[in-house]
Design a protein around this motif. Sequence first.
Motif, PDB file in Angstrom:
ATOM      1  N   LEU A 104       6.983  -1.876 -10.184  1.00  0.00           N
ATOM      2  CA  LEU A 104       7.212  -1.406  -8.815  1.00  0.00           C
ATOM      3  C   LEU A 104       6.705  -2.412  -7.786  1.00  0.00           C
ATOM      4  O   LEU A 104       7.271  -2.555  -6.702  1.00  0.00           O
ATOM      5  CB  LEU A 104       6.531  -0.051  -8.596  1.00  0.00           C
ATOM      6  N   LEU A 105       5.623  -3.121  -8.139  1.00  0.00           N
ATOM      7  CA  LEU A 105       5.032  -4.073  -7.195  1.00  0.00           C
ATOM      8  C   LEU A 105       5.520  -5.501  -7.429  1.00  0.00           C
ATOM      9  O   LEU A 105       5.083  -6.423  -6.736  1.00  0.00           O
ATOM     10  CB  LEU A 105       3.506  -4.016  -7.296  1.00  0.00           C
ATOM     11  N   ASP A 106       6.423  -5.686  -8.402  1.00  0.00           N
ATOM     12  CA  ASP A 106       6.948  -7.019  -8.715  1.00  0.00           C
ATOM     13  C   ASP A 106       5.824  -7.991  -9.089  1.00  0.00           C
ATOM     14  O   ASP A 106       5.819  -9.144  -8.658  1.00  0.00           O
ATOM     15  CB  ASP A 106       7.745  -7.558  -7.516  1.00  0.00           C
ATOM     16  N   ARG A 149       0.061  -1.396   1.547  1.00  0.00           N
ATOM     17  CA  ARG A 149      -0.765  -0.527   2.385  1.00  0.00           C
ATOM     18  C   ARG A 149      -1.604   0.416   1.521  1.00  0.00           C
ATOM     19  O   ARG A 149      -1.218   0.751   0.394  1.00  0.00           O
ATOM     20  CB  ARG A 149       0.152   0.303   3.293  1.00  0.00           C
ATOM     21  N   GLU A 208      -1.965   3.624   1.537  1.00  0.00           N
ATOM     22  CA  GLU A 208      -1.280   4.830   1.049  1.00  0.00           C
ATOM     23  C   GLU A 208      -0.540   4.526  -0.255  1.00  0.00           C
ATOM     24  O   GLU A 208      -0.514   5.340  -1.185  1.00  0.00           O
ATOM     25  CB  GLU A 208      -0.266   5.350   2.077  1.00  0.00           C
ATOM     26  N   ILE A 209       0.110   3.355  -0.273  1.00  0.00           N
ATOM     27  CA  ILE A 209       0.848   2.949  -1.479  1.00  0.00           C
ATOM     28  C   ILE A 209      -0.126   2.630  -2.607  1.00  0.00           C
ATOM     29  O   ILE A 209       0.114   2.978  -3.772  1.00  0.00           O
ATOM     30  CB  ILE A 209       1.729   1.713  -1.154  1.00  0.00           C
ATOM     31  N   ILE A 269      -1.158   5.726  -4.478  1.00  0.00           N
ATOM     32  CA  ILE A 269      -0.129   6.165  -5.430  1.00  0.00           C
ATOM     33  C   ILE A 269      -0.127   5.272  -6.665  1.00  0.00           C
ATOM     34  O   ILE A 269      -0.032   5.744  -7.802  1.00  0.00           O
ATOM     35  CB  ILE A 269       1.258   6.161  -4.739  1.00  0.00           C
ATOM     36  N   MET A 270      -0.258   3.969  -6.449  1.00  0.00           N
ATOM     37  CA  MET A 270      -0.244   3.030  -7.577  1.00  0.00           C
ATOM     38  C   MET A 270      -1.456   3.260  -8.492  1.00  0.00           C
ATOM     39  O   MET A 270      -1.352   3.144  -9.711  1.00  0.00           O
ATOM     40  CB  MET A 270      -0.241   1.585  -7.075  1.00  0.00           C
ATOM     41  N   MET A 297      -2.996   6.127  -9.020  1.00  0.00           N
ATOM     42  CA  MET A 297      -2.697   7.318  -9.819  1.00  0.00           C
ATOM     43  C   MET A 297      -1.658   7.005 -10.900  1.00  0.00           C
ATOM     44  O   MET A 297      -1.824   7.386 -12.054  1.00  0.00           O
ATOM     45  CB  MET A 297      -2.175   8.425  -8.906  1.00  0.00           C
ATOM     46  N   PHE A 298      -0.582   6.295 -10.513  1.00  0.00           N
ATOM     47  CA  PHE A 298       0.450   5.931 -11.493  1.00  0.00           C
ATOM     48  C   PHE A 298      -0.167   5.175 -12.677  1.00  0.00           C
ATOM     49  O   PHE A 298       0.196   5.414 -13.831  1.00  0.00           O
ATOM     50  CB  PHE A 298       1.505   5.033 -10.836  1.00  0.00           C
ATOM     51  N   LEU A 308      -5.662  11.063  -7.697  1.00  0.00           N
ATOM     52  CA  LEU A 308      -5.266  10.803  -6.323  1.00  0.00           C
ATOM     53  C   LEU A 308      -6.456  10.989  -5.383  1.00  0.00           C
ATOM     54  O   LEU A 308      -6.680  10.170  -4.473  1.00  0.00           O
ATOM     55  CB  LEU A 308      -4.120  11.755  -5.946  1.00  0.00           C
ATOM     56  N   ILE A 330      15.171  -2.302  -8.518  1.00  0.00           N
ATOM     57  CA  ILE A 330      14.609  -2.967  -9.699  1.00  0.00           C
ATOM     58  C   ILE A 330      15.727  -3.682 -10.464  1.00  0.00           C
ATOM     59  O   ILE A 330      15.578  -4.829 -10.872  1.00  0.00           O
ATOM     60  CB  ILE A 330      13.875  -1.953 -10.608  1.00  0.00           C
ATOM     61  N   TYR A 375      12.967  -6.932  -3.864  1.00  0.00           N
ATOM     62  CA  TYR A 375      11.600  -6.518  -3.535  1.00  0.00           C
ATOM     63  C   TYR A 375      11.245  -6.962  -2.130  1.00  0.00           C
ATOM     64  O   TYR A 375      11.795  -7.950  -1.663  1.00  0.00           O
ATOM     65  CB  TYR A 375      10.611  -7.124  -4.542  1.00  0.00           C
ATOM     66  N   LEU A 407      10.260  -2.897  -2.791  1.00  0.00           N
ATOM     67  CA  LEU A 407      11.025  -1.662  -2.795  1.00  0.00           C
ATOM     68  C   LEU A 407      10.962  -1.029  -1.414  1.00  0.00           C
ATOM     69  O   LEU A 407       9.954  -1.170  -0.708  1.00  0.00           O
ATOM     70  CB  LEU A 407      10.456  -0.708  -3.842  1.00  0.00           C
ATOM     71  N   ILE A 453       7.979   0.981  -0.483  1.00  0.00           N
ATOM     72  CA  ILE A 453       6.717   0.239  -0.520  1.00  0.00           C
ATOM     73  C   ILE A 453       6.627  -0.687   0.690  1.00  0.00           C
ATOM     74  O   ILE A 453       5.561  -0.869   1.263  1.00  0.00           O
ATOM     75  CB  ILE A 453       6.588  -0.531  -1.855  1.00  0.00           C
ATOM     76  N   ILE A 512       6.408   2.088   5.269  1.00  0.00           N
ATOM     77  CA  ILE A 512       5.605   3.278   5.011  1.00  0.00           C
ATOM     78  C   ILE A 512       6.240   4.547   5.581  1.00  0.00           C
ATOM     79  O   ILE A 512       5.912   5.667   5.148  1.00  0.00           O
ATOM     80  CB  ILE A 512       4.167   3.086   5.555  1.00  0.00           C
ATOM     81  N   LEU A 554       7.494   6.963   2.986  1.00  0.00           N
ATOM     82  CA  LEU A 554       6.477   7.796   2.332  1.00  0.00           C
ATOM     83  C   LEU A 554       6.137   8.999   3.214  1.00  0.00           C
ATOM     84  O   LEU A 554       6.004  10.126   2.723  1.00  0.00           O
ATOM     85  CB  LEU A 554       5.224   6.972   2.034  1.00  0.00           C
TER      86      LEU A 554
END
Lengths: 200, 200, 200
Positions: free
Chosen positions: B51-53, B115, B117-118, B121-122, B124-125, B155, C50, C55, C57, C60, C63, C66
């Motif tokens: 997701l973050l490349d 950021r 907030e992201i 989430i990352m 937790m993922f 989270l 993806i 990228y 995304l 991401i 914001i 989100l």
Amino acid sequence: MTLQYALELIGTFVFAISGALAVREKEHDMFGAGFTGFITAIGGGTLRDILLDSYPLVWIGDIHFLYAILTGILAAFIFPNLLSRLRKTFFLFDTLGIGFFTVLGVEKALSLGVRPEIAAIMGMFTAVMGGVIRDTLTNEIPILFRKEIYASACLAGAVIYLVLDHLETDRNYNLLISMSVIISIRLIAMKYKLSLPTLD
Amino acid sequence: MTLQYALELIGTFVFAISGALAVREKEHDMFGAGFTGFITAIGGGTLRDILLDSYPLVWIGDIHFLYAILTGILAAFIFPNLLSRLRKTFFLFDTLGIGFFTVLGVEKALSLGVRPEIAAIMGMFTAVMGGVIRDTLTNEIPILFRKEIYASACLAGAVIYLVLDHLETDRNYNLLISMSVIISIRLIAMKYKLSLPTLD
Amino acid sequence: MTLQYALELIGTFVFAISGALAVREKEHDMFGAGFTGFITAIGGGTLRDILLDSYPLVWIGDIHFLYAILTGILAAFIFPNLLSRLRKTFFLFDTLGIGFFTVLGVEKALSLGVRPEIAAIMGMFTAVMGGVIRDTLTNEIPILFRKEIYASACLAGAVIYLVLDHLETDRNYNLLISMSVIISIRLIAMKYKLSLPTLD
């Protein structure tokens, strides 16, 4: 090279047919069957290339793969009964396909500079993950987790390829030997209903 | 740094064991169990990095992670009964693991410039998506969706890490505090069988 | 451009609501419902980007998406009964959403330089794959595989967009026409309970 390319297209075509036919006894409509054929055909290579950051994805960079898939889906739509009756022939083609794509996957991973251990996993992923994604989407426990000596055959063939490659075996011999290992293990396991033990 | 690296390998090892054992009562063969252990161990970090490349993926760039996983799978194969009897100990290790990987995931995401907030989430993922993928492949509704205060604990811990980081708390204190929050929430929720309400 | 951006945020908000409400009759807790809403809203575009290596995304890099999702989830938490009663209205919004996101997905893929055949697939993926991932995680056979003329409507609209684009139709007219095709097919199919044949 041209032979290899032709075989890649044929393998993709075969995987698309078997994917589309896999949902015959489910409640899928024609679109669902086509979609499943598509996912089955591209899934393994796509996952490999995403994990290895290799872009463009094969089927996005070369439109012939999409046409091979669409032809396979169309064949499944037009001759579903005929193709289903050819189940044994198909199993053979499918087995040839996984042997072939395992070794190609190993080679591609190596060419991208990863270690052999990783390349072995990528070879197996190339061959089997399309089916895993298909089974997951159709709400089955993926067949490779439970019934057949299938993914483990791919892994064995991948390791043999890597060992022979390390010993500087001629590539054509190596391809032939490691593919034969995968194909033989699967066919023998199927014939004698061999399976791996469970974890007890 | 060396301590952190050792903990990452140990955490990966523990996740591989719990993944391989998770399919014990299913119809999976040994290969399926090993595959499930592998996916459980790499799933979360792999999804985060895709997701973050961020390439190469951790387990592709550093072969030690693969060996940690294989060792975990082997342990599950050799001592399945022993390890299953240690369920409570394992639950503790698993809880330590998700606390640890959540915070590492947040830090990695922040270091890649997203950021906060992201990054939450990352984080937790990183901790939970391996289990989600495992449950999906084994045809379960992922456990985090229904039973335990688990992902929400991650989270919460991720948010606390980000707040303390914003307040320029010393990193070591911050790691300790935010991991403790995750671990405490999960252990307390488990002990008192707390759960979140459903949507009615 | 500003209108388009506003519509993207609104569409994301609607998808998050419908995702969160989709698990109401399941055993999901609030966290599971929120997670499902999140996945439903971002799944399609994330998979597309993806596959195309685009990228960062969308959610991401910006914001606001989100926040649109969190607002949608919050709305589902606060007004579950009200929003569930508005099922028909929602179906309409959802249909508008898939029409809109299909065409946007086609345009984004084209702008990244892929062939039109691939762009059509990417347009459909953008609109429907969030729902496919949602259904897979909640252990359902994805709805698009079996019941509704849904993804095939998206594919039809994508093809029409590409044909009109090739004929150098004005973009605004093209958007209007191809979205209308998708929306009309789905609404008509729903009203008259049309479905595609299965593979027999």
